[in-house]
Design a protein around this motif. Structure first.
Motif, short mmCIF file in Angstrom:
data_model
loop_
_atom_site.label_atom_id
_atom_site.label_comp_id
_atom_site.label_asym_id
_atom_site.label_seq_id
_atom_site.Cartn_x
_atom_site.Cartn_y
_atom_site.Cartn_z
N LYS A 9 145.11 -10.50 42.05
CA LYS A 9 143.71 -10.79 41.72
C LYS A 9 142.75 -10.11 42.69
CE LYS A 9 143.76 -15.19 44.28
NZ LYS A 9 143.56 -16.65 44.14
N ASP A 10 143.31 -9.37 43.67
CA ASP A 10 142.49 -8.63 44.63
C ASP A 10 141.94 -7.38 43.94
OD1 ASP A 10 141.51 -6.93 46.63
OD2 ASP A 10 142.96 -7.65 48.11
N VAL A 11 140.65 -7.40 43.62
CA VAL A 11 140.04 -6.30 42.86
C VAL A 11 140.10 -4.99 43.64
CG1 VAL A 11 137.91 -5.47 41.80
CG2 VAL A 11 138.54 -7.89 41.61
N ALA A 12 139.84 -5.06 44.93
CA ALA A 12 139.86 -3.84 45.74
C ALA A 12 141.24 -3.20 45.72
CB ALA A 12 139.44 -4.16 47.17
N ALA A 13 142.28 -4.01 45.80
CA ALA A 13 143.64 -3.47 45.81
C ALA A 13 144.00 -2.88 44.44
CB ALA A 13 144.63 -4.56 46.19
N SER A 14 143.64 -3.56 43.37
CA SER A 14 144.08 -3.13 42.04
C SER A 14 143.28 -1.97 41.48
CB SER A 14 144.01 -4.31 41.06
OG SER A 14 142.68 -4.75 40.89
N THR A 15 142.09 -1.71 42.02
CA THR A 15 141.27 -0.60 41.50
C THR A 15 141.37 0.66 42.35
OG1 THR A 15 139.35 -1.45 42.71
CG2 THR A 15 139.60 -2.13 40.41
N ALA A 16 142.02 0.57 43.50
CA ALA A 16 142.16 1.75 44.35
C ALA A 16 143.11 2.76 43.71
CB ALA A 16 142.69 1.34 45.73
N ILE A 17 142.80 4.03 43.87
CA ILE A 17 143.68 5.10 43.38
C ILE A 17 144.31 5.77 44.59
CG2 ILE A 17 143.80 7.25 42.08
CD1 ILE A 17 141.33 6.40 40.55
N HIS A 18 145.61 5.85 44.60
CA HIS A 18 146.29 6.47 45.73
C HIS A 18 145.82 7.91 45.89
CE1 HIS A 18 149.45 7.99 48.36
NE2 HIS A 18 149.74 6.73 48.64
N ALA A 19 145.65 8.36 47.13
CA ALA A 19 145.12 9.69 47.41
C ALA A 19 145.94 10.79 46.76
CB ALA A 19 145.04 9.91 48.92
N GLN A 20 147.27 10.63 46.74
CA GLN A 20 148.13 11.65 46.14
C GLN A 20 147.89 11.73 44.63
OE1 GLN A 20 150.73 13.64 47.32
NE2 GLN A 20 151.28 12.86 49.31
N VAL A 21 147.80 10.57 43.97
CA VAL A 21 147.57 10.54 42.53
C VAL A 21 146.21 11.15 42.20
CG1 VAL A 21 147.29 9.06 40.51
CG2 VAL A 21 149.09 8.56 42.19
N ALA A 22 145.19 10.76 42.97
CA ALA A 22 143.84 11.28 42.73
C ALA A 22 143.79 12.79 42.91
CB ALA A 22 142.85 10.60 43.68
N HIS A 23 144.46 13.29 43.95
CA HIS A 23 144.46 14.72 44.23
C HIS A 23 145.06 15.51 43.07
CE1 HIS A 23 144.85 18.47 46.51
NE2 HIS A 23 146.07 18.54 46.03
N TYR A 24 146.23 15.10 42.60
CA TYR A 24 146.89 15.88 41.56
C TYR A 24 146.26 15.68 40.19
CZ TYR A 24 150.35 17.44 44.89
OH TYR A 24 150.96 18.03 45.95
N THR A 25 145.62 14.55 39.97
CA THR A 25 144.83 14.39 38.75
C THR A 25 143.70 15.41 38.74
OG1 THR A 25 145.37 12.04 38.62
CG2 THR A 25 143.47 12.79 37.38
N GLY A 26 143.09 15.61 39.91
CA GLY A 26 142.04 16.62 40.04
C GLY A 26 142.56 18.03 39.87
N GLN A 27 143.77 18.31 40.38
CA GLN A 27 144.35 19.64 40.23
C GLN A 27 144.67 19.94 38.76
OE1 GLN A 27 145.29 22.05 43.20
NE2 GLN A 27 143.39 20.87 43.35
N ALA A 28 145.13 18.93 38.03
CA ALA A 28 145.38 19.10 36.60
C ALA A 28 144.08 19.38 35.86
CB ALA A 28 146.08 17.87 36.03
N GLU A 29 143.02 18.66 36.22
CA GLU A 29 141.71 18.89 35.59
C GLU A 29 141.19 20.29 35.94
OE1 GLU A 29 137.15 17.13 35.39
OE2 GLU A 29 138.63 16.12 36.66
#
Length: 457
Positions: free
Chosen positions: A353-373
């Motif tokens: 139920k920790d909103v901050a924990a559940s909405t955070a995007i791991h840096a590695q995932v965010a980085h490669y999502t950006g590289q795909a875009e």
């Protein structure tokens, strides 16, 4: 007789980077899996690896008939290679340089590719064993290459496959050079050849000059788990061929698969290699028992690659947790026994139920999502530019400039700067250049899927 060194076995490790926390009812799980291979030494293939992980068993194939690798060089000799003549001269010199750097014991052959495929050396449907004499004979045979005829790349690949099928090594590699479009085969014929060769050998593909089709060359490399690139100036072929041969001979183990096991109710959305380049593996899954499937990764030397896994798991309540996937590196047994597990890691899902924990995007995932875009923005922008949609091209290529700047992808940023005038990189404000060299546009398109790795802190 050449002295064939006994290989050392590489060591594999698997690391998972993810934010495992989901909100109540959340279903989407993303993870970056880093696979690293170290200590491979001299290439020897899966027999050496299997022997290393099963030391009590007798090693297979370590006697004098062991080969370090098998390589087939496919050289475009169609009529267009004589326009200008320095293309064929460059191809001859590059192939000779590649033959020069073959290690003793490497199995090899040279194929002349036109609207048909022809064995240049050694002939007779076989591979030669590299030593001083055979390399000299191969270079003499290259002098007889002449330009003429059309282009049917699928026939080149099928001949390479037949030759490599006779190899004594499991490290089987092709190098393909073309300067034109595949005009003497239908797209379906080329696709059928790629499907037949997939999983049997890897292949690096190169386009020389600017008259070839980017999607054909990159499609070959993607299907056969190799690399693709442009060599706009034929004078650059020699260094590139040397590098490709050295890379092929540095491979230590072949046929490694990424195996994913998922629990009941979980679904795999996609599996993609995201570094050093983008390759979608989702459609290449082969069943591997109940709720498990294997995804091919090809041959490995001393290197590290990243993979993006996206999963959908059954929704759950706060406080519950589950194993979302088990990731294993698998090597087939060379004598048909149980496969060898090289390394293993887990992907988890934890509901909170920790909103901050559940909405955070791991840096590695965010980085490669950006590289795909970024890759998609480059390709979409260049397509829009070719179609005359200059507003759409400006918007897409501007977004690409912005993403390249944010992610630190300096190589792609430099290539973009040859196609657009960058007004402000952080905001993606650009102007299309009035005139762009064909080589610059093709280089950007060909290399658009190359990524940079996230900077770890």
């Amino acid at each position: 007789m050449a002295n064939f060194a006994k290989p050392s076995a590489p060591r594999f490790s698997v690391e998972v980077y993810q934010n495992e926390f989901l909100p109540e009812g959340g279903r989407e799980v993303n993870a970056i899996v880093t696979v690293t291979s170290t200590g491979g030494g001299t290439a020897g293939g899966r027999a050496a690896m299997a022997a290393a992980v099963r030391p009590a068993e007798q090693e297979i194939g370590t006697g004098p008939t062991r080969r370090s690798a098998a390589v087939v060089l496919m050289v475009d000799c169609s009529g267009s290679m004589d326009h200008p003549p320095d293309k064929l001269r460059g191809a001859r010199a590059a192939t000779a340089a590649a033959v020069d750097v073959l290690r003793d014991g490497t199995e090899f052959a040279v194929v002349d590719g036109t609207h048909v495929a022809r064995e240049v050396y050694p002939g007779g449907g076989r591979l030669a064993i590299a030593d001083q004499e055979t390399k000299s004979l191969a270079k003499q045979a290259l002098l007889r290459l002449r330009a003429g005829g059309g282009t049917a790349i699928g026939s080149w690949l099928r001949l390479a496959d037949r030759l490599l099928d006779t190899a004594g090594s499991s490290i089987r590699h092709g190098i393909l050079l073309t300067d034109g479009r595949n005009e003497h085969e239908t797209p379906q014929e080329l696709r059928a050849a790629l499907d037949a060769c997939a999983g049997r050998f890897t292949c690096d593909a190169r386009g020389v000059g600017t008259d070839w089709e980017v999607k054909e060359v990159t499609g070959i490399a993607t299907a056969l788990l190799g690399t693709a690139d442009i060599v706009a100036d034929p004078s650059g072929l020699e260094a590139d061929f040397r590098q490709m041969i050295e890379g092929a001979m540095d491979k230590a183990v072949a046929d490694v698969a990424l195996r994913l096991w998922t629990p009941v109710g979980a679904e795999i959305t996609f599996v993609k290699q995201v570094a050093p380049s983008m390759v979608d593996l989702t459609g290449r899954r082969t069943p591997a028992g109940a709720r498990a499937g294997d995804y091919p990764t090809g041959s490995w030397g001393d290197e590290s690659r990243d993979y993006h896994l996206s999963l959908r798991v059954p929704a759950a309540e706060v406080g519950q947790e589950m194993l979302a996937a088990r990731v294993s590196l698998i090597l087939p047994d060379p004598v048909g026994g149980a496969p060898v597990v090289l390394s293993r890691a887990l992907v988890r899902a934890v509901w909170t139920k920790d909103v901050a924990a559940s909405t955070a995007i791991h840096a590695q995932v965010a980085h490669y999502t950006g590289q795909a875009e970024l890759a998609a923005a480059v390709q979409d922008g260049l397509k829009a530019r070719k179609m005359g949609d200059f507003d759409g091209a400006t918007a897409k290529l501007g977004r690409a400039v912005q993403l390249a700047s944010v992610s630190g992808n300096e190589d792609t940023a430099k290539l973009l700067a040859k196609v657009v005038d960058v007004v402000d990189a952080p905001t993606g404000t650009v102007r299309l250049k009035a005139k762009v060299a064909d080589a610059d546009e093709m280089t950007l398109e060909t290399r658009s899927t190359k990524t940079v790795r996230v900077k770890k802190t």
